[in-house]
Design a protein around this motif. Structure first.
Motif, PDB file in Angstrom:
ATOM      1  N   ASN A 322      42.221  35.781  42.535  1.00  0.00           N
ATOM      2  CA  ASN A 322      43.640  35.488  42.737  1.00  0.00           C
ATOM      3  C   ASN A 322      43.984  34.127  42.138  1.00  0.00           C
ATOM      4  OD1 ASN A 322      42.666  33.587  44.534  1.00  0.00           O
ATOM      5  ND2 ASN A 322      43.379  34.618  46.372  1.00  0.00           N
ATOM      6  N   LEU A 328      38.284  38.386  44.688  1.00  0.00           N
ATOM      7  CA  LEU A 328      38.826  39.462  45.516  1.00  0.00           C
ATOM      8  C   LEU A 328      37.942  40.705  45.485  1.00  0.00           C
ATOM      9  CD1 LEU A 328      42.629  39.200  44.663  1.00  0.00           C
ATOM     10  CD2 LEU A 328      41.358  38.108  46.508  1.00  0.00           C
ATOM     11  N   TYR A 364      46.726  37.182  38.779  1.00  0.00           N
ATOM     12  CA  TYR A 364      45.324  37.542  38.944  1.00  0.00           C
ATOM     13  C   TYR A 364      44.575  37.327  37.632  1.00  0.00           C
ATOM     14  CZ  TYR A 364      46.955  39.509  43.302  1.00  0.00           C
ATOM     15  OH  TYR A 364      47.520  39.650  44.538  1.00  0.00           O
ATOM     16  N   GLN A 407      46.375  39.267  51.263  1.00  0.00           N
ATOM     17  CA  GLN A 407      45.882  39.378  49.892  1.00  0.00           C
ATOM     18  C   GLN A 407      46.067  40.779  49.326  1.00  0.00           C
ATOM     19  OE1 GLN A 407      44.806  37.092  47.888  1.00  0.00           O
ATOM     20  NE2 GLN A 407      44.896  35.406  49.325  1.00  0.00           N
TER      21      GLN A 407
END
Length: 420
Positions: A322, A328, A364, A407
Motif C-alpha cells: 500500500n 498486503l 498500490y 485495508q
C-alpha cells in the motif's frame, strides 16, 4: 494573491569525486569567474542526472533551468523519483546551499524541516533548541515563550524537554523539529520526507497541522514525500521533477497521474539462460492498460516472459504494497510449477485476476520477485508498477462519507437464516 516564492532559471551543479579542477591556474580561473558573477567555465552543459550511468564529466547537474512561482497560502507537493532533485531544490529554497546559476525571490520567513536533526544543537536541551530555532527565524524571546506550551504539547515530549537532544530517539527528534517548524511564526513551511520517521499517528497529526497552517492561517507549505496519499490529502498544487528539470506543474491530481504514467512506462527487464522478463502491467476488463480502476471493477496484473529453453527453471512472485509501503499480499507461481515446467520456448503472458472489492481506495505498488522453480532468488524489481484504486460510491449507503475504513474493501454476501 501575492507571490511567496519565485524561482528563475535555477540550476545547481555538484562536483563528484575530488573537489577542485586539478590545477591551481584552473582553480583561479573558476574563482575569477565566480567573483564576476559568471558561470563556472568548467561545467559541462547538457548532461542528465542519471545515477545509473557513468558520465565523461565529474560534474552532475542536480537541477537545470528551473522556473516556477508559488502563491501565498498554496500547499504545493513536490514529487519525483529518487535523484530527481527534490531535496536539492528544498535546500536551495531554505538557503542551506546556494544555486550555481539563477535566482530566488521570496516573501516572508522560512521554516524548514529537511532531515532529522537539521538546525538542532545536540548538546542543548529541547527547550533551548526551541529558543535557538526561533532566534534563527528572527523571533523575539517573548514570541517564542508565547508558543512554547503549544509546541511542547504537540510534540508530546514534555518529560524530556530539559534533556539534551542528543539523547532523543529519531522519532522524538522529528516530533520536536516539526512542532517547532510548524508553530513558530514563519510565512513559509518547507517539509522534506523526514515525516516517514514518525509513527502513523504522528504523521496523521502532522498532515492535519500542515493543512491548518495552509488553509487556516494562509501560510505557504512545500511538501516532499513518496506517499502519494499524503500528498493528495494535503496539497492542491504540485510540481513534478524528473532528472533535475520541471516536467509538469499544476493541479496535484494531474501531477500524480503524470508521475504514475511516467513511472509505469518503464518496462521490467531481466535475463538469464532460461528466460527474460519483458514487461509487467495492469489491464481492466476490456483489456485496456490502466493505472486506475474503481474497487467495483476487475483488475488484471499481467507479466510477459520470454522462455528460451524447454522445461525452464522459472518462477516468480508478485508482492503488492500500500501507500505506506506495508506488504498486503504475495501472489506466487508455487502452485503452477508443473504448468511452467512444461512451457515451450517463446513469449508467454501470465494473467493474475484481482477480484472486485478486494483493495480499498488508494495507491498500490508492485514488486516482482524472479526466482527459480526451487525458490532460489534471481532478482527483485522494486516498484515496477503502480496502480490506483478509486472508491465505488454505489456501496457506501450513506454510512461512510469519507473513504471506506480498513485495508480491504470486501462486500460479502450476507445470508439470513431463521433459527428455531
Amino acid at each position: 494573491m501575492s507571490v511567496a516564492i519565485k524561482v528563475e532559471n535555477l540550476s545547481k551543479a555538484y562536483q563528484l569525486g575530488q573537489i577542485g579542477t586539478g590545477t591551481i591556474s584552473r582553480d583561479l580561473e573558476r574563482w575569477y569567474a565566480r567573483i564576476r558573477g559568471k558561470e563556472d567555465p568548467f561545467l559541462r552543459i547538457g548532461e542528465s542526472n542519471d545515477q545509473h550511468s557513468k558520465s565523461e564529466s565529474n560534474v552532475v547537474w542536480s537541477l537545470k533551468d528551473i522556473n516556477f512561482e508559488i502563491k501565498q497560502g498554496d500547499a504545493v507537493g513536490i514529487i519525483g523519483r529518487n535523484g530527481a532533485g527534490k531535496s536539492t531544490l528544498l535546500k536551495i529554497l531554505s538557503k542551506v546551499t546556494a544555486p550555481t546559476t539563477g535566482k530566488i525571490s521570496g516573501k516572508g520567513r522560512i521554516a524548514s524541516l529537511l532531515e532529522v536533526g537539521t538546525g538542532f544543537h545536540p548538546e542543548l536541551s529541547g527547550r533551548e533548541n526551541i529558543f535557538l530555532n526561533g532566534a534563527i527565524l528572527g523571533m523575539r524571546k517573548k514570541e517564542i515563550q508565547r508558543k512554547l506550551e503549544e509546541i511542547v504539547d504537540f510534540a508530546g515530549i514534555e518529560r524530556y524537554l530539559d534533556t539534551p537532544v542528543k539523547r532523543y530517539s529519531s522519532g522524538m527528534y522529528v516530533r520536536l523539529a516539526f512542532a517547532v517548524a510548524a508553530h513558530l511564526e514563519s510565512e513559509i513551511l518547507i517539509v522534506d520526507e523526514v515525516l516517514a520517521v514518525g509513527d502513523a499517528e504522528f504523521q496523521k497529526k502532522c498532515l492535519g497541522k500542515m493543512g491548518e497552517v495552509s488553509k487556516g492561517e494562509g501560510r505557504t507549505v512545500l511538501f516532499v514525500s513518496h506517499n502519494m496519499a499524503s500528498i493528495k490529502q494535503l496539497c492542491d498544487k504540485g510540481i513534478l521533477l524528473n532528472n533535475g528539470i520541471v516536467q509538469y506543474s499544476g493541479k496535484i491530481s494531474k501531477i500524480i497521474s503524470s508521475y504514475f504514467i511516467n513511472y509505469n512506462k518503464q518496462e521490467v527487464f531481466f535475463e538469464n539462460d532460461d528466460f527474460s522478463a519483458k514487461k509487467l502491467y495492469c489491464t481492466n476488463a476490456k483489456n485496456q492498460t490502466v493505472n486506475s480502476v474503481t474497487n467495483g471493477s476487475e483488475l488484471f496484473i499481467k507479466v510477459l516472459l520470454e522462455v528460451k529453453v524447454q522445461n525452464p527453471n522459472l518462477g516468480f512472485c508478485i508482492a503488492i504494497y500500500n501507500g505506506m509501503k506495508e506488504l498486503l499480499t504475495c501472489i506466487n507461481t508455487f502452485h503452477i510449477h508443473s504448468e511452467i515446467a512444461s512451457l515451450g520456448t517463446g513469449k508467454h503472458e501470465f494473467v493474475i485476476p484481482i477480484p472486485k472489492y478486494i483493495f480499498n481506495e488508494g495507491e498500490y505498488f508492485i514488486n516482482l520477485h524472479l526466482n527459480s522453480s526451487s525458490g532460489d532468488l534471481y532478482y527483485i524489481i522494486e516498484n515496477c508498477y503502480t496502480f490506483t484504486i478509486l472508491d465505488d460510491d454505489k456501496r457506501r449507503g450513506g454510512i461512510y462519507r469519507d473513504s471506506w475504513p480498513g485495508q480491504i474493501s470486501l462486500v460479502p454476501n450476507i445470508n439470513i437464516n431463521v433459527v428455531q
